[in-house]
Design a protein around this motif. Structure first.
Motif, PDB file in Angstrom:
ATOM      1  N   UNK A   1      -0.645  -8.405 -10.643  1.00 46.95           N
ATOM      2  CA  UNK A   1      -1.822  -8.316  -9.781  1.00 46.95           C
ATOM      3  C   UNK A   1      -1.329  -8.114  -8.352  1.00 46.95           C
ATOM      4  N   UNK A   2      -1.306  -6.878  -7.924  1.00 44.74           N
ATOM      5  CA  UNK A   2      -0.805  -6.566  -6.593  1.00 44.74           C
ATOM      6  C   UNK A   2      -1.824  -6.964  -5.531  1.00 44.74           C
ATOM      7  N   UNK A   3      -1.365  -7.524  -4.414  1.00 47.76           N
ATOM      8  CA  UNK A   3      -2.278  -7.914  -3.340  1.00 47.76           C
ATOM      9  C   UNK A   3      -2.955  -6.686  -2.720  1.00 47.76           C
ATOM     10  N   UNK A   4      -4.169  -6.883  -2.261  1.00 50.01           N
ATOM     11  CA  UNK A   4      -4.928  -5.785  -1.675  1.00 50.01           C
ATOM     12  C   UNK A   4      -4.224  -5.151  -0.484  1.00 50.01           C
ATOM     13  N   UNK A   5      -3.616  -5.974   0.381  1.00 50.21           N
ATOM     14  CA  UNK A   5      -2.966  -5.401   1.564  1.00 50.21           C
ATOM     15  C   UNK A   5      -1.752  -4.548   1.190  1.00 50.21           C
TER      16      UNK A   5
ATOM     17  N   UNK B   1      -1.493  -2.850  -1.667  1.00 46.20           N
ATOM     18  CA  UNK B   1      -2.033  -1.630  -2.249  1.00 46.20           C
ATOM     19  C   UNK B   1      -2.580  -0.707  -1.166  1.00 46.20           C
ATOM     20  N   UNK B   2      -3.190  -1.290  -0.126  1.00 49.14           N
ATOM     21  CA  UNK B   2      -3.689  -0.465   0.977  1.00 49.14           C
ATOM     22  C   UNK B   2      -2.532   0.196   1.715  1.00 49.14           C
ATOM     23  N   UNK B   3      -1.450  -0.524   1.912  1.00 47.09           N
ATOM     24  CA  UNK B   3      -0.271   0.061   2.552  1.00 47.09           C
ATOM     25  C   UNK B   3       0.259   1.228   1.726  1.00 47.09           C
ATOM     26  N   UNK B   4       0.241   1.097   0.410  1.00 43.81           N
ATOM     27  CA  UNK B   4       0.702   2.183  -0.464  1.00 43.81           C
ATOM     28  C   UNK B   4      -0.221   3.401  -0.341  1.00 43.81           C
ATOM     29  N   UNK B   5      -1.529   3.156  -0.336  1.00 41.63           N
ATOM     30  CA  UNK B   5      -2.477   4.267  -0.172  1.00 41.63           C
ATOM     31  C   UNK B   5      -2.291   4.936   1.187  1.00 41.63           C
ATOM     32  N   UNK B   6      -2.084   4.131   2.233  1.00 43.34           N
ATOM     33  CA  UNK B   6      -1.857   4.685   3.567  1.00 43.34           C
ATOM     34  C   UNK B   6      -0.581   5.526   3.606  1.00 43.34           C
ATOM     35  N   UNK B   7       0.452   5.088   2.870  1.00 45.27           N
ATOM     36  CA  UNK B   7       1.709   5.830   2.807  1.00 45.27           C
ATOM     37  C   UNK B   7       1.463   7.224   2.221  1.00 45.27           C
TER      38      UNK B   7
ATOM     39  N   UNK C   1       7.852   5.650   7.904  1.00 44.27           N
ATOM     40  CA  UNK C   1       8.966   4.701   7.986  1.00 44.27           C
ATOM     41  C   UNK C   1       8.441   3.269   8.097  1.00 44.27           C
ATOM     42  N   UNK C   2       7.452   3.057   8.960  1.00 46.57           N
ATOM     43  CA  UNK C   2       6.881   1.722   9.144  1.00 46.57           C
ATOM     44  C   UNK C   2       6.247   1.226   7.845  1.00 46.57           C
ATOM     45  N   UNK C   3       5.484   2.095   7.181  1.00 48.03           N
ATOM     46  CA  UNK C   3       4.845   1.696   5.929  1.00 48.03           C
ATOM     47  C   UNK C   3       5.861   1.451   4.824  1.00 48.03           C
ATOM     48  N   UNK C   4       6.931   2.229   4.779  1.00 44.71           N
ATOM     49  CA  UNK C   4       7.979   2.024   3.774  1.00 44.71           C
ATOM     50  C   UNK C   4       8.603   0.638   3.918  1.00 44.71           C
ATOM     51  N   UNK C   5       8.869   0.259   5.152  1.00 44.47           N
ATOM     52  CA  UNK C   5       9.432  -1.077   5.395  1.00 44.47           C
ATOM     53  C   UNK C   5       8.414  -2.141   5.000  1.00 44.47           C
ATOM     54  N   UNK C   6       7.168  -1.943   5.391  1.00 41.11           N
ATOM     55  CA  UNK C   6       6.098  -2.900   5.068  1.00 41.11           C
ATOM     56  C   UNK C   6       5.977  -3.097   3.556  1.00 41.11           C
ATOM     57  N   UNK C   7       6.001  -2.007   2.817  1.00 38.31           N
ATOM     58  CA  UNK C   7       5.846  -2.072   1.358  1.00 38.31           C
ATOM     59  C   UNK C   7       7.062  -2.736   0.713  1.00 38.31           C
ATOM     60  N   UNK C   8       8.240  -2.310   1.107  1.00 38.27           N
ATOM     61  CA  UNK C   8       9.452  -2.806   0.435  1.00 38.27           C
ATOM     62  C   UNK C   8       9.812  -4.238   0.800  1.00 38.27           C
ATOM     63  N   UNK C   9       9.303  -4.747   1.916  1.00 38.25           N
ATOM     64  CA  UNK C   9       9.640  -6.113   2.317  1.00 38.25           C
ATOM     65  C   UNK C   9       8.475  -7.085   2.147  1.00 38.25           C
ATOM     66  N   UNK C  10       7.427  -6.660   1.482  1.00 30.39           N
ATOM     67  CA  UNK C  10       6.272  -7.530   1.295  1.00 30.39           C
ATOM     68  C   UNK C  10       6.692  -8.798   0.556  1.00 30.39           C
ATOM     69  N   UNK C  11       6.237  -9.956   1.005  1.00 35.25           N
ATOM     70  CA  UNK C  11       6.588 -11.223   0.349  1.00 35.25           C
ATOM     71  C   UNK C  11       6.177 -11.279  -1.124  1.00 35.25           C
ATOM     72  N   UNK C  12       5.248 -10.449  -1.516  1.00 36.68           N
ATOM     73  CA  UNK C  12       4.799 -10.438  -2.913  1.00 36.68           C
ATOM     74  C   UNK C  12       5.962 -10.236  -3.873  1.00 36.68           C
TER      75      UNK C  12
ATOM     76  N   UNK D   1       5.870   0.940  -9.679  1.00 38.46           N
ATOM     77  CA  UNK D   1       4.950   0.035 -10.368  1.00 38.46           C
ATOM     78  C   UNK D   1       3.689  -0.158  -9.542  1.00 38.46           C
ATOM     79  N   UNK D   2       3.849  -0.316  -8.241  1.00 49.85           N
ATOM     80  CA  UNK D   2       2.702  -0.479  -7.364  1.00 49.85           C
ATOM     81  C   UNK D   2       1.842   0.757  -7.317  1.00 49.85           C
ATOM     82  N   UNK D   3       2.484   1.897  -7.296  1.00 49.41           N
ATOM     83  CA  UNK D   3       1.757   3.159  -7.265  1.00 49.41           C
ATOM     84  C   UNK D   3       0.906   3.291  -8.518  1.00 49.41           C
ATOM     85  N   UNK D   4       1.481   3.030  -9.659  1.00 46.52           N
ATOM     86  CA  UNK D   4       0.741   3.150 -10.910  1.00 46.52           C
ATOM     87  C   UNK D   4      -0.381   2.132 -10.980  1.00 46.52           C
ATOM     88  N   UNK D   5      -0.129   0.924 -10.505  1.00 45.45           N
ATOM     89  CA  UNK D   5      -1.154  -0.110 -10.550  1.00 45.45           C
ATOM     90  C   UNK D   5      -2.331   0.235  -9.645  1.00 45.45           C
ATOM     91  N   UNK D   6      -2.038   0.880  -8.534  1.00 44.96           N
ATOM     92  CA  UNK D   6      -3.098   1.225  -7.592  1.00 44.96           C
ATOM     93  C   UNK D   6      -3.856   2.468  -8.010  1.00 44.96           C
TER      94      UNK D   6
END
Length: 81
Positions: A5-9, A11-17, A41-52, A65-70
Motif C-alpha cells: 500500500x504505497x502512500x499517496x504522497x 504515488x503523487x511524486x511518481x505521477x509528477x515525475x 532530479x528533485x523528484x527522483x531523490x524524493x521518490x528513492x529516499x522516501x521513508x516508506x 513496483x510503485x509505478x505499477x501500483x499507481x
C-alpha cells in the motif's frame, strides 16, 4: 491486488515525475529543459529516499513496483490499448 500500500504522497511524486518526463520529451525551450531536468532530479531523490521504503520487511521494492501500483507509466503504444 497490490502487494504494497504505497502512500499517496509517494504515488503523487511518481505521477509528477512522469508528467515532467513527458514535458521534457516534447519541449523545445532550452530554459524549460533546465527546469524540467532539475524537477526530475528533485523528484527522483524524493521518490528513492522516501521513508516508506524502510517499512518493507526483507525487501525494498524498486521504483517500478510503485509505478505499477499507481497505474502510471509510459503511455500505450499507438494501436494498443
Amino acid at each position: 491486488m497490490m502487494p504494497y500500500a504505497f502512500p499517496d504522497d509517494l504515488m503523487q511524486a511518481q505521477r509528477d515525475w512522469y508528467t515532467a518526463y513527458r514535458q521534457l520529451a516534447t519541449t523545445e525551450n532550452p530554459a524549460q529543459t533546465t527546469v524540467l531536468r532539475r524537477t526530475l532530479q528533485r523528484l527522483s531523490v524524493r521518490i528513492s529516499t522516501d521513508p516508506y521504503w524502510a517499512t518493507i520487511p526483507g525487501r525494498a521494492p524498486g521504483r517500478q513496483d510503485g509505478v505499477e501500483a499507481a497505474g502510471v507509466g509510459a503511455e500505450p503504444e499507438a494501436g494498443r490499448s
